[in-house]
Structure formats: structure tokens, C-alpha cells
Design an enzyme around this catalytic site. Sequence first.
Site, mmCIF file in Angstrom:
data_model
loop_
_atom_site.group_PDB
_atom_site.id
_atom_site.type_symbol
_atom_site.label_atom_id
_atom_site.label_comp_id
_atom_site.label_asym_id
_atom_site.label_seq_id
_atom_site.Cartn_x
_atom_site.Cartn_y
_atom_site.Cartn_z
ATOM 1 N N HIS A 154 4.948 -5.562 -6.724
ATOM 2 C CA HIS A 154 5.035 -6.682 -5.780
ATOM 3 C C HIS A 154 4.403 -7.908 -6.398
ATOM 4 O O HIS A 154 3.577 -7.810 -7.314
ATOM 5 C CB HIS A 154 4.352 -6.325 -4.449
ATOM 6 C CG HIS A 154 2.945 -5.854 -4.620
ATOM 7 N ND1 HIS A 154 2.647 -4.564 -4.989
ATOM 8 C CD2 HIS A 154 1.751 -6.498 -4.507
ATOM 9 C CE1 HIS A 154 1.341 -4.429 -5.090
ATOM 10 N NE2 HIS A 154 0.763 -5.595 -4.818
ATOM 11 N N HIS A 185 2.355 -11.507 -5.584
ATOM 12 C CA HIS A 185 1.582 -12.290 -4.627
ATOM 13 C C HIS A 185 1.951 -13.764 -4.810
ATOM 14 O O HIS A 185 1.990 -14.256 -5.948
ATOM 15 C CB HIS A 185 0.080 -12.169 -4.908
ATOM 16 C CG HIS A 185 -0.480 -10.783 -4.728
ATOM 17 N ND1 HIS A 185 -1.161 -10.392 -3.588
ATOM 18 C CD2 HIS A 185 -0.477 -9.704 -5.541
ATOM 19 C CE1 HIS A 185 -1.552 -9.133 -3.720
ATOM 20 N NE2 HIS A 185 -1.155 -8.690 -4.891
ATOM 21 N N HIS A 236 3.805 0.073 -5.821
ATOM 22 C CA HIS A 236 5.207 -0.349 -5.689
ATOM 23 C C HIS A 236 5.152 -1.815 -6.092
ATOM 24 O O HIS A 236 4.481 -2.617 -5.412
ATOM 25 C CB HIS A 236 5.673 -0.152 -4.237
ATOM 26 C CG HIS A 236 7.063 -0.624 -3.934
ATOM 27 N ND1 HIS A 236 7.964 0.141 -3.223
ATOM 28 C CD2 HIS A 236 7.696 -1.784 -4.201
ATOM 29 C CE1 HIS A 236 9.099 -0.535 -3.084
ATOM 30 N NE2 HIS A 236 8.950 -1.719 -3.665
HETATM 31 P P1 5GP Z 1 -2.411 -5.176 -4.868
HETATM 32 O O1 5GP Z 1 -3.903 -5.053 -4.725
HETATM 33 O O2 5GP Z 1 -1.754 -3.827 -5.044
HETATM 34 O O3 5GP Z 1 -1.954 -6.180 -5.893
HETATM 35 O O4 5GP Z 1 -1.887 -5.796 -3.518
HETATM 36 C C1 5GP Z 1 -1.712 -5.061 -2.356
HETATM 37 C C2 5GP Z 1 -1.774 -6.052 -1.225
HETATM 38 O O5 5GP Z 1 -1.180 -5.464 -0.101
HETATM 39 C C3 5GP Z 1 -3.198 -6.456 -0.838
HETATM 40 O O6 5GP Z 1 -3.361 -7.862 -0.984
HETATM 41 C C4 5GP Z 1 -3.327 -5.993 0.611
HETATM 42 O O7 5GP Z 1 -4.051 -6.901 1.401
HETATM 43 C C5 5GP Z 1 -1.868 -5.891 1.053
HETATM 44 N N1 5GP Z 1 -1.597 -4.878 2.085
HETATM 45 C C6 5GP Z 1 -2.126 -3.626 2.137
HETATM 46 N N2 5GP Z 1 -1.615 -2.948 3.203
HETATM 47 C C7 5GP Z 1 -0.752 -3.812 3.818
HETATM 48 C C8 5GP Z 1 0.077 -3.697 4.987
HETATM 49 O O8 5GP Z 1 0.137 -2.663 5.667
HETATM 50 N N3 5GP Z 1 0.830 -4.787 5.324
HETATM 51 C C9 5GP Z 1 0.796 -5.952 4.581
HETATM 52 N N4 5GP Z 1 1.569 -6.952 5.018
HETATM 53 N N5 5GP Z 1 0.022 -6.079 3.486
HETATM 54 C C10 5GP Z 1 -0.737 -5.036 3.102
HETATM 55 ZN ZN ZN Z 2 7.925 2.172 -2.797
#
Ligand code: 5GP
Ligand code: ZN
Length: 109
Positions: free
Chosen positions: A96, A98, A94
Site C-alpha cells: 500500500h 501512504h 499487503h
Molecule cells: P504500514 O505501517 O504497514 O505502512 O501501514 C499500515 C497503515 O494502516 C497504518 O498507517 C495504520 O494506521 C493503517 N491501518 C491499520 N488498520 C487499519 C484499518 O482497519 N483501517 C484503515 N483505514 N487503516 C488501517
Molecule cells: Zn491482501
Amino acid sequence: MSSDCLFCRLYAEGEHVRKADGFVAVKDINPRAETHLLVIPERHVETFRDVDEFPGDEAKRMLEFVADTAREVGLEDYRVVVNVGPGGGQTIFHLHWHILGGQMRGLPG
Ligand code: 5GP
Ligand code: ZN
């Protein structure tokens, strides 16, 4: 809203640092920087590759929300990171953003 999507659920019922106009900011559960926030749009779009699924005005407001959130938490200099696809470190499908500020501990993802 997709009930099996973690970030759709976080949007609906998470603890929000900031919320406006179809976007929320939450603290990353596993922070890789002194300040590590995630900006999550209400619209479920799987990846940045599909950013054209956002209407133009909504895409603009999403970017403004990222910048305003960083400003509001007191960041002037910071990084904005989007991981795209598993090879790019994306673990949650989904879109997002950072926001990483202060002392960093590696890249998210
Ligand atoms: P991606 O790796 O997809 O760019 O980022 C996903 C981010 O979501 C990671 O940095 C991870 O730490 C964070 N994350 C995963 N599960 C949760 C959650 O349940 N709550 C929050 N606040 N962050 C989460
Ligand atoms: Zn979603």
C-alpha cells in the site's frame, strides 16, 4: 483475495474515498497528517520488494492512481511513503501507498 488479510477485506468492503481500475483509496485509521490516505491495490502482493508481481501496465496505473487521488483531494504538495518490511515500518503485509498532505505528525508505520 485472502480473507485473513485486512487490506484484501478493506479493498472488498471498506469505505472508499476513491475507487477505479483495481485500486482504492481509504482514510488511514490513525492519521499522521492532516490528510492521510492509503492506496490499496486489489492484487495481494505482500511488499514493495515484490512489485515485479504487478504486470507493467498495472504498476503504471497504480502510480497514476496515487497521483490522481492526491490531485482529486486537493493536494498539490505531499509525500508518498511506502514502508518496506518490519524494519521499514511495514505493519500490514499487503502493498500500500501512504499519501500524506498538510501538517505532518511523524512518519507512518
Ligand atoms: P504500514 O505501517 O504497514 O505502512 O501501514 C499500515 C497503515 O494502516 C497504518 O498507517 C495504520 O494506521 C493503517 N491501518 C491499520 N488498520 C487499519 C484499518 O482497519 N483501517 C484503515 N483505514 N487503516 C488501517
Ligand atoms: Zn491482501
